[in-house]
Design an enzyme around this catalytic site. Sequence first.
Site, short mmCIF file in Angstrom:
data_model
loop_
_atom_site.label_atom_id
_atom_site.label_comp_id
_atom_site.label_asym_id
_atom_site.label_seq_id
_atom_site.Cartn_x
_atom_site.Cartn_y
_atom_site.Cartn_z
CG ASP A 52 39.98 40.48 45.34
OD1 ASP A 52 39.46 40.77 44.26
OD2 ASP A 52 41.23 40.42 45.50
CB SER A 53 35.44 43.41 43.09
OG SER A 53 34.63 42.29 42.80
CG ASP A 91 39.10 36.98 43.47
OD1 ASP A 91 39.77 36.28 42.68
OD2 ASP A 91 38.57 38.06 43.15
CE LYS A 121 39.32 36.14 39.71
NZ LYS A 121 40.24 37.21 40.16
CD GLU A 123 44.43 40.07 41.84
OE1 GLU A 123 45.41 40.82 42.04
OE2 GLU A 123 43.26 40.44 41.98
CD GLU A 190 40.86 43.45 36.24
OE1 GLU A 190 40.98 42.44 36.98
OE2 GLU A 190 40.39 44.52 36.64
#
Length: 272
Positions: A52-53, A91, A121, A123, A190
């Site tokens: 999602d970057s 993401d 993925k 978070e 991270e």
Amino acid sequence: MSVQKKDIKIITTHQLQAMKDRGEKISMLTAYDYSMASILDDAGVDVLLVGDSASNVMAGHETTLPITLDQMIYHASSVVRAVRRAFVVVDMPFGSYQGNSSEALRSAIRIMKESGAHGIKLEGGSEIKDSIIRILSAGVPVMGHLGLTPQSIYKFGTYTVRAKEEEEANKLIEDAILLQELGCFAIVLEKIPSSLAQRVASQLHIPIIGIGAGPHVDGQVLVTHDLLGITKEFKPRFLRRYADLHDIMTNAVSNYVQDVKDRNFPNEDEAY
Ligand code: KIV
């Protein structure tokens, strides 16, 4: 070294596990589009992360929060079309899985169905347990992400190193164990202290992939545009730049502009 067609062996979660078991490090990079994904796949990257970057790198947003599920699916399907070998993880964007496990499952299924990706993925740890259970129950491989979790930037307030204090480090270890017990196939850690990442990687049997988490983990991930020096301003200590494409590209484009202005392009050989 580029990968020859005859050598191609598609990467699966089982192979990633086998890599950890035999001590072979896993390489992972972000990809958001077809052309870049082809280059990364040919170069032998094991896992491509449709991160999602993309919200920052592709769309110029300050955070990862604005990117939508539709936009992630668009990026992911472009990447999947390019890939012959790598495992493609996508993401789940902010708001598509927190707080409602039915919606989380719906979002994950849309990603898998509409993009053709191999896993997702998300978070967080115990707070998203129900969503993880639900997604895993549909047979979708799940990668966890702990430590600095950019979707929670407004809770943290900064992008500095996480889990330096004992309480947060203990919560991270508990969450990592929980993610493994639930059935996640790997976890990204991270921006945490190297010693903590080492502890998690040695305690858990699933692969631990680090970004700013030191060398004692099972693999590394970076944002490709940072590694290639396309983004210029972002200079965290953990980043190693392998090229300076920003300057190379700027130079190439300004030469083109000059040639157009000077009537040097196109020449006779470049015309019909
Ligand atoms: O979105 C992303 O690029 C990521 C990596 C930083 C791991 O989640």
